[in-house]
Design a protein around this motif. Sequence first.
Motif, PDB file in Angstrom:
ATOM      1  N   GLN A 187     -11.113 -46.068  29.912  1.00 19.81           N
ATOM      2  CA  GLN A 187     -11.874 -45.031  30.974  1.00 19.81           C
ATOM      3  C   GLN A 187     -10.909 -44.836  32.170  1.00 19.81           C
ATOM      4  O   GLN A 187     -10.973 -43.639  32.654  1.00 19.81           O
ATOM      5  N   PHE A 188     -10.208 -45.653  32.544  1.00 21.07           N
ATOM      6  CA  PHE A 188      -9.242 -45.696  33.755  1.00 21.07           C
ATOM      7  C   PHE A 188      -8.186 -45.491  33.546  1.00 21.07           C
ATOM      8  O   PHE A 188      -7.015 -45.520  34.243  1.00 21.07           O
ATOM      9  N   ASN A 189      -7.739 -45.101  32.109  1.00 19.54           N
ATOM     10  CA  ASN A 189      -6.306 -44.731  31.745  1.00 19.54           C
ATOM     11  C   ASN A 189      -5.399 -45.701  31.905  1.00 19.54           C
ATOM     12  O   ASN A 189      -4.176 -45.567  32.055  1.00 19.54           O
ATOM     13  N   LEU A 190      -5.819 -46.912  31.448  1.00 19.20           N
ATOM     14  CA  LEU A 190      -4.679 -48.151  31.639  1.00 19.20           C
ATOM     15  C   LEU A 190      -4.249 -48.431  30.118  1.00 19.20           C
ATOM     16  O   LEU A 190      -5.107 -48.108  29.176  1.00 19.20           O
ATOM     17  N   ASN A 191      -3.281 -48.781  29.784  1.00 21.36           N
ATOM     18  CA  ASN A 191      -2.310 -48.920  28.332  1.00 21.36           C
ATOM     19  C   ASN A 191      -3.081 -50.220  28.149  1.00 21.36           C
ATOM     20  O   ASN A 191      -3.282 -51.186  28.571  1.00 21.36           O
ATOM     21  N   THR A 192      -3.625 -50.176  26.570  1.00 23.18           N
ATOM     22  CA  THR A 192      -4.037 -51.287  26.092  1.00 23.18           C
ATOM     23  C   THR A 192      -3.677 -51.530  24.605  1.00 23.18           C
ATOM     24  O   THR A 192      -2.925 -50.463  24.069  1.00 23.18           O
ATOM     25  N   TYR A 193      -3.627 -52.696  24.340  1.00 21.79           N
ATOM     26  CA  TYR A 193      -3.482 -52.931  22.568  1.00 21.79           C
ATOM     27  C   TYR A 193      -4.697 -53.258  21.840  1.00 21.79           C
ATOM     28  O   TYR A 193      -5.470 -53.988  22.564  1.00 21.79           O
ATOM     29  N   PRO A 194      -4.536 -52.768  20.703  1.00 20.96           N
ATOM     30  CA  PRO A 194      -5.832 -52.700  19.963  1.00 20.96           C
ATOM     31  C   PRO A 194      -6.154 -54.334  19.723  1.00 20.96           C
ATOM     32  O   PRO A 194      -5.226 -55.256  19.421  1.00 20.96           O
ATOM     33  N   PHE A 195      -7.434 -54.729  19.511  1.00 18.49           N
ATOM     34  CA  PHE A 195      -7.967 -55.879  19.167  1.00 18.49           C
ATOM     35  C   PHE A 195      -7.631 -56.088  17.626  1.00 18.49           C
ATOM     36  O   PHE A 195      -8.109 -55.465  16.794  1.00 18.49           O
ATOM     37  N   THR A 196      -7.088 -57.300  17.428  1.00 19.15           N
ATOM     38  CA  THR A 196      -6.890 -57.565  15.841  1.00 19.15           C
ATOM     39  C   THR A 196      -7.458 -59.078  15.868  1.00 19.15           C
ATOM     40  O   THR A 196      -7.119 -60.064  16.893  1.00 19.15           O
ATOM     41  N   ALA A 197      -7.983 -59.703  14.767  1.00 15.44           N
ATOM     42  CA  ALA A 197      -8.592 -60.775  14.720  1.00 15.44           C
ATOM     43  C   ALA A 197      -7.338 -61.864  14.577  1.00 15.44           C
ATOM     44  O   ALA A 197      -6.366 -61.768  14.040  1.00 15.44           O
ATOM     45  N   ALA A 198      -7.741 -63.034  15.420  1.00 15.69           N
ATOM     46  CA  ALA A 198      -6.548 -64.175  15.485  1.00 15.69           C
ATOM     47  C   ALA A 198      -7.350 -65.371  15.344  1.00 15.69           C
ATOM     48  O   ALA A 198      -8.632 -65.499  15.538  1.00 15.69           O
ATOM     49  N   LEU A 199      -6.564 -66.506  15.191  1.00 15.94           N
ATOM     50  CA  LEU A 199      -7.229 -67.798  14.604  1.00 15.94           C
ATOM     51  C   LEU A 199      -8.326 -67.699  13.593  1.00 15.94           C
ATOM     52  O   LEU A 199      -9.567 -67.897  14.025  1.00 15.94           O
ATOM     53  N   VAL A 200      -7.979 -67.220  12.380  1.00 14.66           N
ATOM     54  CA  VAL A 200      -9.066 -66.779  11.590  1.00 14.66           C
ATOM     55  C   VAL A 200      -8.475 -67.221  10.138  1.00 14.66           C
ATOM     56  O   VAL A 200      -7.432 -67.206   9.681  1.00 14.66           O
ATOM     57  N   PRO A 201      -9.312 -67.491   9.246  1.00 12.22           N
ATOM     58  CA  PRO A 201      -8.994 -67.774   7.837  1.00 12.22           C
ATOM     59  C   PRO A 201      -8.586 -66.530   6.963  1.00 12.22           C
ATOM     60  O   PRO A 201      -8.798 -65.564   7.329  1.00 12.22           O
ATOM     61  N   PHE A 202      -7.797 -67.076   6.091  1.00 13.46           N
ATOM     62  CA  PHE A 202      -7.267 -66.097   5.293  1.00 13.46           C
ATOM     63  C   PHE A 202      -7.778 -65.725   4.003  1.00 13.46           C
ATOM     64  O   PHE A 202      -8.620 -66.852   3.418  1.00 13.46           O
ATOM     65  N   THR A 203      -7.953 -64.717   3.308  1.00 12.53           N
ATOM     66  CA  THR A 203      -8.535 -64.249   2.317  1.00 12.53           C
ATOM     67  C   THR A 203      -7.551 -63.838   1.112  1.00 12.53           C
ATOM     68  O   THR A 203      -6.460 -63.417   1.386  1.00 12.53           O
ATOM     69  N   PHE A 204      -7.859 -63.986   0.001  1.00 12.03           N
ATOM     70  CA  PHE A 204      -6.899 -63.687  -1.311  1.00 12.03           C
ATOM     71  C   PHE A 204      -7.675 -62.850  -2.135  1.00 12.03           C
ATOM     72  O   PHE A 204      -8.783 -62.907  -2.363  1.00 12.03           O
ATOM     73  N   PRO A 205      -6.825 -62.296  -3.175  1.00 12.13           N
ATOM     74  CA  PRO A 205      -7.284 -61.499  -4.342  1.00 12.13           C
ATOM     75  C   PRO A 205      -8.113 -62.305  -5.248  1.00 12.13           C
ATOM     76  O   PRO A 205      -8.172 -63.378  -5.249  1.00 12.13           O
ATOM     77  N   GLU A 206      -9.234 -61.506  -5.897  1.00 15.38           N
ATOM     78  CA  GLU A 206     -10.115 -62.293  -6.729  1.00 15.38           C
ATOM     79  C   GLU A 206      -9.505 -63.116  -7.838  1.00 15.38           C
ATOM     80  O   GLU A 206      -9.822 -64.341  -7.796  1.00 15.38           O
ATOM     81  N   LYS A 207      -8.531 -62.625  -8.441  1.00 16.22           N
ATOM     82  CA  LYS A 207      -7.750 -63.548  -9.393  1.00 16.22           C
ATOM     83  C   LYS A 207      -7.528 -64.573  -8.796  1.00 16.22           C
ATOM     84  O   LYS A 207      -7.449 -65.878  -9.513  1.00 16.22           O
ATOM     85  N   GLU A 208      -6.841 -64.831  -7.744  1.00 18.07           N
ATOM     86  CA  GLU A 208      -6.231 -66.170  -7.257  1.00 18.07           C
ATOM     87  C   GLU A 208      -7.391 -66.954  -6.776  1.00 18.07           C
ATOM     88  O   GLU A 208      -7.428 -68.200  -6.713  1.00 18.07           O
ATOM     89  N   LEU A 209      -8.302 -66.371  -6.190  1.00 16.95           N
ATOM     90  CA  LEU A 209      -9.455 -67.021  -5.839  1.00 16.95           C
ATOM     91  C   LEU A 209     -10.175 -67.877  -7.035  1.00 16.95           C
ATOM     92  O   LEU A 209     -10.459 -68.958  -6.787  1.00 16.95           O
ATOM     93  N   GLU A 210     -10.055 -67.193  -8.144  1.00 20.84           N
ATOM     94  CA  GLU A 210     -10.880 -67.679  -9.409  1.00 20.84           C
ATOM     95  C   GLU A 210      -9.980 -68.673  -9.978  1.00 20.84           C
ATOM     96  O   GLU A 210     -10.307 -69.824 -10.298  1.00 20.84           O
ATOM     97  N   LEU A 211      -8.571 -68.646  -9.890  1.00 27.12           N
ATOM     98  CA  LEU A 211      -7.661 -69.338 -10.474  1.00 27.12           C
ATOM     99  C   LEU A 211      -7.240 -70.640  -9.719  1.00 27.12           C
ATOM    100  O   LEU A 211      -7.036 -71.631 -10.341  1.00 27.12           O
ATOM    101  N   LEU A 212      -7.458 -70.671  -8.233  1.00 28.09           N
ATOM    102  CA  LEU A 212      -6.868 -71.556  -7.512  1.00 28.09           C
ATOM    103  C   LEU A 212      -8.053 -72.051  -6.361  1.00 28.09           C
ATOM    104  O   LEU A 212      -8.085 -73.260  -6.603  1.00 28.09           O
ATOM    105  N   PHE A 213      -8.322 -71.107  -5.836  1.00 26.71           N
ATOM    106  CA  PHE A 213      -9.146 -71.747  -4.463  1.00 26.71           C
ATOM    107  C   PHE A 213     -10.496 -72.064  -4.582  1.00 26.71           C
ATOM    108  O   PHE A 213     -10.705 -72.931  -3.953  1.00 26.71           O
ATOM    109  N   ARG A 214     -11.216 -71.457  -5.503  1.00 22.89           N
ATOM    110  CA  ARG A 214     -12.509 -72.089  -5.846  1.00 22.89           C
ATOM    111  C   ARG A 214     -12.628 -73.523  -6.474  1.00 22.89           C
ATOM    112  O   ARG A 214     -13.212 -74.209  -6.149  1.00 22.89           O
ATOM    113  N   GLU A 215     -11.465 -73.588  -7.337  1.00 28.12           N
ATOM    114  CA  GLU A 215     -11.166 -74.877  -7.953  1.00 28.12           C
ATOM    115  C   GLU A 215     -11.019 -75.911  -6.836  1.00 28.12           C
ATOM    116  O   GLU A 215     -11.547 -77.371  -7.077  1.00 28.12           O
ATOM    117  N   LEU A 216     -10.299 -75.890  -5.743  1.00 24.56           N
ATOM    118  CA  LEU A 216     -10.144 -76.698  -4.802  1.00 24.56           C
ATOM    119  C   LEU A 216     -10.782 -76.613  -3.592  1.00 24.56           C
ATOM    120  O   LEU A 216     -10.779 -77.163  -2.772  1.00 24.56           O
TER     121      LEU A 216
END
Length: 401
Positions: A187-216
Amino acid sequence: MTHFDVIIIGAGAAGLMCAIQAGQRGRSVLVLEKSNKAGRKILISGGGRCNFTNLYTEPDCYLSHNPHFCKSALSRYTQWDFIGLVEKHGLSWTEKTLGQLFCDQKAGAIVDMLLAECREADVKVELNSEVDTITKHSNETTDDASQQFTIITQERVYTANSLVIASGGPSIPKMGATDFGLRVAKQFNLNTYPFTAALVPFTFPEKELELLFRELSGTAVDVILTVNNTSFKEAILFTHRGLSGPATLQISSYWRLGDSISVNLLPEHNAEDWLMDQQVEHPNAELKTLLARALPKRLAARLCELFIASKPMKQYTPNELQTIATQLSEWELKPHGTEGMRTAEVALGGVDCNELSSKTMESKKISHLYFIGESVDVTGHLGGYNFQWAWASGWCAGQYV
């Protein structure tokens, strides 16, 4: 219409600290908080115990497009200053891993402490007060012709000589978190950087979830996690959605979409030396049996099922051991995203530090407008660093508003 010397938007860690300091200087201070509680993120932090600072707070524990900006505030209000405030109120703390300090009396005691300091400094805190509009105009009726802000909430209209944005970032939206600070800056014309998630868990494709992550799922292991020339030596936790745990959260701040992360599953050993030693000491033992002594049993078994052919140690050639060592010390995983703001502890981005004074946190373009805490492009590591930035930036602004 009610006038205050200072209005602070946001009754979180940074906002309350700023209010205390300004009030102690004799300023009339109003804190506007849109939710029904002050310090809501403080209350849920550290599993309800509030990891309120870190003994090893240093500027290199922070990410920013201007890595030098945080140095001034962190040097003028240190972790020892906040520890002193905690102890002044008769609260005690426990040091956990890597210098993390937790309040023995739980997070609510930290919020109570801050509100008690606010009362003592005659600070007024208004809950359930969501700001609708902010305008700025010259107040010619005052002796110093100071710039005055008008803040309109759903219930009332306020004016102030100084306005502090302490509304945080958009992480954990269920707590009411938004990108309000960025909207005010724009609103006051100050430069900003878009917010992005940090300190956050990773997600993986369904195939890898089924093969590895859910088992563990539920399996934790200490590792060294590396991405973009940055490493953290802490635990990872396999979940049904992907990868979490302290090392994961830490490295997520440095990860970008498309990056692979490298996992060293034997952080205390040179993997090749360890395998050769096992071959000499236990030639008839199967690799998966020996791995289960160094790693969680489920993880060792799954690695051998999916990636490493297990056989008696004496049957491996030196080249095969070298290949296995690489698999154990440089295991590549490629997340396809993160869980996003829903579970992120903080957000990267915010108001461009080059728009602000590192001494006062005041906008260089708009006099008497201040930004503090997570609304600024300064993001700390996991472990109390973001609270320390909130205390320090709030304290600095409070000396000048």
